[in-house]
Design a protein around this motif. Structure first.
Motif, mmCIF file in Angstrom:
data_model
loop_
_atom_site.group_PDB
_atom_site.id
_atom_site.type_symbol
_atom_site.label_atom_id
_atom_site.label_comp_id
_atom_site.label_asym_id
_atom_site.label_seq_id
_atom_site.Cartn_x
_atom_site.Cartn_y
_atom_site.Cartn_z
ATOM 1 N N ALA A 60 0.840 -1.200 0.000
ATOM 2 C CA ALA A 60 0.000 0.000 0.000
ATOM 3 C C ALA A 60 0.877 1.253 0.000
ATOM 4 N N LEU A 61 0.387 2.293 -0.633
ATOM 5 C CA LEU A 61 1.169 3.526 -0.780
ATOM 6 C C LEU A 61 1.422 4.245 0.538
ATOM 7 N N ASP A 62 0.605 4.002 1.546
ATOM 8 C CA ASP A 62 0.817 4.691 2.817
ATOM 9 C C ASP A 62 1.574 3.852 3.848
ATOM 10 N N LYS A 63 2.163 2.723 3.416
ATOM 11 C CA LYS A 63 2.994 1.929 4.326
ATOM 12 C C LYS A 63 4.269 2.716 4.649
ATOM 13 N N LYS A 64 4.743 2.603 5.879
ATOM 14 C CA LYS A 64 5.959 3.311 6.294
ATOM 15 C C LYS A 64 7.191 2.727 5.608
ATOM 16 N N VAL A 65 7.223 1.421 5.482
ATOM 17 C CA VAL A 65 8.393 0.730 4.951
ATOM 18 C C VAL A 65 8.099 0.220 3.534
ATOM 19 N N TRP A 66 8.858 0.659 2.556
ATOM 20 C CA TRP A 66 8.779 0.227 1.165
ATOM 21 C C TRP A 66 7.365 0.390 0.584
ATOM 22 N N PRO A 67 6.765 1.570 0.687
ATOM 23 C CA PRO A 67 5.422 1.771 0.125
ATOM 24 C C PRO A 67 5.423 1.672 -1.397
ATOM 25 N N GLY A 68 4.364 1.068 -1.933
ATOM 26 C CA GLY A 68 4.152 1.032 -3.374
ATOM 27 C C GLY A 68 4.991 0.042 -4.156
ATOM 28 N N VAL A 69 5.912 -0.667 -3.522
ATOM 29 C CA VAL A 69 6.737 -1.608 -4.281
ATOM 30 C C VAL A 69 6.032 -2.957 -4.415
ATOM 31 N N TRP A 70 6.343 -3.648 -5.510
ATOM 32 C CA TRP A 70 5.852 -5.006 -5.731
ATOM 33 C C TRP A 70 6.770 -5.970 -5.011
ATOM 34 N N THR A 71 6.194 -7.034 -4.484
ATOM 35 C CA THR A 71 6.979 -7.987 -3.719
ATOM 36 C C THR A 71 6.307 -9.354 -3.749
ATOM 37 N N ASN A 72 6.874 -10.276 -2.988
ATOM 38 C CA ASN A 72 6.284 -11.605 -2.888
ATOM 39 C C ASN A 72 4.909 -11.508 -2.221
ATOM 40 N N SER A 73 4.268 -12.619 -1.979
ATOM 41 C CA SER A 73 2.859 -12.648 -1.579
ATOM 42 C C SER A 73 2.559 -11.959 -0.257
ATOM 43 N N VAL A 74 3.307 -12.291 0.775
ATOM 44 C CA VAL A 74 3.039 -11.742 2.108
ATOM 45 C C VAL A 74 4.319 -11.783 2.943
ATOM 46 N N CYS A 75 4.512 -10.745 3.730
ATOM 47 C CA CYS A 75 5.660 -10.645 4.627
ATOM 48 C C CYS A 75 5.161 -10.171 5.979
ATOM 49 N N GLY A 76 5.950 -10.361 6.999
ATOM 50 C CA GLY A 76 5.549 -9.859 8.307
ATOM 51 C C GLY A 76 6.524 -10.246 9.390
ATOM 52 N N HIS A 77 6.085 -10.039 10.614
ATOM 53 C CA HIS A 77 6.896 -10.294 11.800
ATOM 54 C C HIS A 77 6.098 -11.156 12.770
ATOM 55 N N PRO A 78 6.717 -12.188 13.336
ATOM 56 C CA PRO A 78 6.017 -12.945 14.378
ATOM 57 C C PRO A 78 5.950 -12.113 15.658
ATOM 58 N N ALA A 79 4.892 -12.304 16.403
ATOM 59 C CA ALA A 79 4.776 -11.673 17.714
ATOM 60 C C ALA A 79 5.683 -12.429 18.687
ATOM 61 N N PRO A 80 6.018 -11.811 19.806
ATOM 62 C CA PRO A 80 6.781 -12.553 20.818
ATOM 63 C C PRO A 80 6.055 -13.852 21.171
ATOM 64 N N ASP A 81 6.789 -14.946 21.204
ATOM 65 C CA ASP A 81 6.274 -16.277 21.546
ATOM 66 C C ASP A 81 5.318 -16.869 20.510
ATOM 67 N N GLU A 82 5.238 -16.288 19.312
ATOM 68 C CA GLU A 82 4.417 -16.844 18.238
ATOM 69 C C GLU A 82 5.314 -17.632 17.292
ATOM 70 N N SER A 83 4.888 -18.811 16.882
ATOM 71 C CA SER A 83 5.691 -19.588 15.935
ATOM 72 C C SER A 83 5.661 -18.913 14.570
ATOM 73 N N LEU A 84 6.685 -19.154 13.782
ATOM 74 C CA LEU A 84 6.709 -18.584 12.434
ATOM 75 C C LEU A 84 5.541 -19.072 11.578
ATOM 76 N N PRO A 85 5.215 -20.378 11.555
ATOM 77 C CA PRO A 85 4.047 -20.804 10.757
ATOM 78 C C PRO A 85 2.757 -20.116 11.195
ATOM 79 N N ASP A 86 2.568 -19.929 12.501
ATOM 80 C CA ASP A 86 1.362 -19.236 12.972
ATOM 81 C C ASP A 86 1.370 -17.783 12.517
ATOM 82 N N ALA A 87 2.543 -17.152 12.540
ATOM 83 C CA ALA A 87 2.655 -15.758 12.097
ATOM 84 C C ALA A 87 2.354 -15.639 10.598
#
Length: 188
Positions: A60-87
């Motif tokens: 999205a254009l209003d994202k703080k980090v890398w707005p408007g760029v094309w990328t892979n399907s989905v990215c993110g950060h796990p929460a503390p104590d959350e497994s990567l697959p769950d994240a």
């Protein structure tokens, strides 16, 4: 489909160079700046079963980090104590509106990158890379995704090779490691 909301207090998990959590966390948005500390993240490539096309998204254009760029399907950060697959599953529901990911698999468990500055922000992540399969189209959250499309793997390679295309640093970097790995090596 129920809307999944993300807490404003979302936190990143700081890690060592080997991806081991240090026990420290920081607020997600405030932790991304010119001197971003190494933290845990993930990337996921979603493939469509019927034709093996790859879902790519435009941030999205209003994202703080890398707005408007094309990328892979989905990215993110796990929460503390959350497994990567769950994240990965949580962010896929929230960001691209895909409630079910089939055969989720980590294909680059030790991927790590640091970007050059982009609008004054440096990404610095220990970022395992996943692949998953779906059949349905996404229903993206407009706060996260400005556009999306399905591309063949060779079409994705062409996009990444186009110097004029506005593509994320990590998508280009990950491609070099993914192109010879299954299932990507068989998508030619």
């Amino acid at each position: 489909m129920d809307t999944i909301t993300e807490p404003e207090s979302e936190r990143v998990v700081f890690v060592t160079e080997d991806g081991v959590p240090t026990g420290e966390t920081g607020p997600k948005l405030a932790s991304h700046h010119a001197d971003t500390r190494l933290h845990l993240a993930f990337s996921c490539y979603v493939l469509r079963r019927s034709d093996q096309a790859l879902l790519i998204t435009q941030r999205a254009l209003d994202k703080k980090v890398w707005p408007g760029v094309w990328t892979n399907s989905v990215c993110g950060h796990p929460a503390p104590d959350e497994s990567l697959p769950d994240a990965v599953r949580r962010r896929a529901r929230y960001e691209i509106g895909l409630p079910e990911l089939d055969d989720l698999e980590c294909v680059l468990p030790k991927y790590r990158y640091r970007t050059p500055p982009f609008n004054g922000i440096v990404e610095n992540e220990f970022c395992p890379v996943f692949v998953a399969w779906v059949e349905e189209d996404p229903a993206p959250n407009p706060e996260e995704v400005g556009g999306w499309r399905w591309l063949s793997w060779p079409g994705y390679a062409q996009l990444l090779a186009d110097d004029e295309a506005d593509v994320s640093y990590w998508a280009k970097d990950q491609f070099e490691q993914l192109k010879d790995k299954k299932p990507f090596s068989a998508l030619g």
